[in-house]
Design a protein around this motif. Structure first.
Motif: not given
Length: 694
Positions: A376-387
């Protein structure tokens, strides 16, 4: 690389000063010059602050302004300044301030755009979107949006984003009733449509007046595109929302009903104390099970977390991964490589690295799934969209700046704590630990790989299409003749013997009288009854019917009702894995298995089989560990081992390994004398003692 100035900044700057400044402001928008920000934090901004990613709301530094209930924006902000917009929900603010401002107090919407959620009750015939929805709540939402003076749109569970003047027919779709996959796809659709009608939404402040299901679905896709979301009515009950729109200004919520504060990144570090360091160590080399890696630079720290002291090393290097040479980091905690980071596609401008999230069993956490509390609190993203590259993961990932040593240490400790907390309770020890600093290697590995491939060739069917999935001939024939039955068998194959799983579609067809996706979708209760009818078709009698109906929906909507279209266009192995992975209940393990079965056993033409993979199956994991192929029990590591061992077709190792695990390499006492690997296996039995799973 972290410069001396950057390290000095991390040790001296106190970002709580910025938090206090924002908390003390009554303004909904605030612009602060960089010079004032440096005064507030008591130190210089690091060099990475020149990049937009440093100030993004996914940055590890964002906790400083998110603690104050704000989000950052550079839209219409002069150079050398940073803008902050108050996004704290009014429900939370009122718990401390005692009042809730209505439209009569604010005068107009704070956002640049207002999004209004639809409701269930609708007019009987075709109408403009602004007139179709009939309820006191929607009436007030519409009135608020129209009086705001800002552009506004309707969020429709059926149509995505609607212009208020669009003429549409009544429909019966409610977002909260849809599957997680539908809601995720819907959120991406809304974000894409809004981007198309508004142009770039980077920095756009979007005020959302909608239910929780709508907000949850759109917030990540919109924030990923740089938008700032305001949800002024989050947490309020329907009556409280009506009062807010009517401008009563009265807080009706009892004190004990106030919304609980959302955990922030601050909580990840409140028990983290840097006792010594970071001290730059210079370059160093680390030996992985499959080779060595050189790190350009490293930093050593001693930290205290929750009363426990840890030795930490943070290393930055580069390695070949996801189709190109990328910046790569490893955070070692007490001689364990606890967290890895890899450069996303925008690394040159952002300076950030990402790391896929995993649960306590080492399984990747997919978008839409529950995230363990330590993250909780860490910035989360979609791995597939970042790479966007071969082998990129369909998973959530944490995104942190490569120079942010403190956040990487906090994340590594969080990851270790997740591995130590099993679903059954917080005191259990994880099934496996991360890898040691000095892992051993096995000289027998090449011989093991050759033996596995030879055994796999010997076990392949003599004639393609003549496969015995189960002892029941009619069930086998159905699997080979009916593509939808094959898909359902893949979904069934979890937590029960494989023979029972692959017979299940035949038994389901007998109970339903058909295997028609349209009829299954129209009768989900019938599917549920058929699965639960004694003898039950699957131990997951609650989850499995939902997965089967969701598969029917995807086949109908995306493949015109023909499951064969999933694979009959000669896809690459990677494309086919991604398609299968979209189906609820499939995941990495089943998708990898299905690709191999389709090509090897059923003769489906699949291209570029170097994109195939082993399945992270309990039998495969056990054999990989006991033969020395793998050094530790981890999905990414074992997939990487297979790719290095047989790059032409990594998935070819899967079937023989699985068969050996079932026949000889048992969980208890293996039958080593009878095993086909007896002459090449080091027989390290104890290394797989902790392997658990289905």
């Amino acid at each position: 690389m972290v410069s001396p100035r950057e390290v000095d900044h991390q040790r001296v700057a106190d970002w709580s000063g910025l938090t206090q400044r924002l908390e003390s402001s009554d303004a909904r928008r605030l612009e602060l010059p960089f010079a004032e920000i440096e005064r507030l934090i008591g130190g210089r901004l690091p060099p990475s602050s020149q990049y937009p990613a440093f100030w993004s709301n996914s940055s590890s530094y964002a906790k400083a302004w998110k603690r104050a209930g704000d989000e950052s924006t550079r839209r219409d902000v002069p150079t050398g300044y940073m803008g902050f917009v108050r996004t704290r929900t009014l429900a939370t603010a009122s718990a401390t301030a005692g009042t809730t401002p209505g439209p009569s107090q604010t005068g107009r919407a704070t956002g640049d755009v207002v999004l209004v959620g639809c409701v269930k009750t609708k007019a009987p015939g075709a109408s403009a979107a602004r007139d179709l929805y009939v309820s006191p709540l929607f009436e007030r939402r519409r009135r608020y949006a129209e009086s705001s003076g800002q552009p506004w749109y309707v969020l429709s569970a059926e149509h995505g984003l609607l212009d208020p003047g669009s003429i549409i027919e009544p429909y019966d779709v409610y977002l909260a009733d849809q599957t997680a996959d539908y809601r995720q796809a819907w959120g991406e659709w809304v974000a894409a449509k809004l981007t198309r009608v508004r142009g770039s939404i980077d920095g756009l402040v979007i005020e959302v007046h909608a239910g929780t299901a709508y907000v949850d679905a759109i917030q990540e896709p919109l924030r990923r595109r740089g938008a700032v979301l305001l949800t002024p009515l989050a947490g309020l009950r329907r009556g409280e929302q009506l009062s807010w729109y009517d401008g009563s200004g009265e807080e009706t919520r009892a004190p004990e009903q106030a919304a609980a504060p959302v955990p922030s990144g601050e909580q990840q570090f409140q028990d983290l104390v840097i006792l010594d360091g970071p001290h730059e160590t210079g370059s160093f080399t680390f030996r992985w099970p499959t080779g060595t890696e050189d790190f350009d630079c490293g930093w050593d720290l001693t930290v205290d977390s929750a009363g426990r002291r840890h030795r930490v090393r943070y290393g930055l290097g580069a390695r070949q991964v996801y189709g190109s040479r990328r910046r790569h980091s490893v955070t070692f905690v007490d001689d364990w490589a606890a967290a890895e980071g890899v450069a996303p596609d925008d690394y040159e401008t952002s300076g950030c690295l990402i790391s896929p999230l995993k649960d306590h069993g080492g399984r990747l956490i997919r978008p839409g799934e529950q995230v363990p509390a330590p993250y909780d609190g860490f910035p989360l993203v979609s791995h597939a969209e970042q790479i966007v590259a071969p082998y990129s993961r369909n998973a959530l990932a944490v995104r942190l700046h490569a120079d942010d040593i403190t956040s990487w240490v906090g994340y590594a400790l969080a990851r270790l704590s997740v591995r130590r907390v099993d679903a059954a309770g917080p005191t259990q020890v994880p099934a496996t630990m991360p890898r040691p600093i000095e892992p051993r290697t096995s000289a027998a590995s090449p011989a093991v790989v050759r033996a596995l491939l030879a055994y796999g060739q010997a076990q392949a069917p003599a004639v393609v299409g003549q496969v015995t999935f189960t002892p029941h001939p009619e069930a086998n024939a159905l699997i080979m003749d009916n593509p939808f039955a094959f898909l359902l068998a893949v979904i069934f194959d979890q937590g029960i013997p494989a023979e029972r799983a692959w017979r299940a579609p035949f038994d389901l067809m007998r109970r339903l009288g058909h295997l028609d996706p349209a009829r299954m979708l129209a009768d989900p209760e019938g599917v549920r009854t058929a699965v639960a009818q004694p003898p039950v078709l699957h131990r997951y009698r609650e989850k499995m019917p939902g997965w089967l109906v969701a598969a029917a929906r995807i086949v109908l909507h995306d493949y015109a009702g023909d499951a064969a279209r999933i694979w009959n266009d000669h896809p690459t192995a990677r494309q086919l894995k991604q398609r299968l992975d979209r189906f609820p209940g499939v995941g990495q393990k089943k998708a990898a298995m299905a690709v191999e079965i389709l090509d090897r056993d059923l003769g489906v033409p699949i291209r570029e089989l170097d994109g195939s993979d082993i399945a992270y199956d309990v039998h495969v994991r056990r054999v990989f560990l006991r033969t020395g192929l793998a050094e530790y029990d981890d999905l990414d590591h074992m997939i990487d081992v297979a790719r290095r061992a047989y790059p032409e077709r990594p998935g070819a190792i899967d079937m023989p390994t699985w068969l050996i695990g079932r026949q000889w390499c048992h969980a208890g006492l293996p039958d080593c004398p009878a095993c086909v690997l007896r002459d090449v296996c080091p027989k390290d039995i104890a290394r797989a003692n902790a392997v658990r799973g289905a």
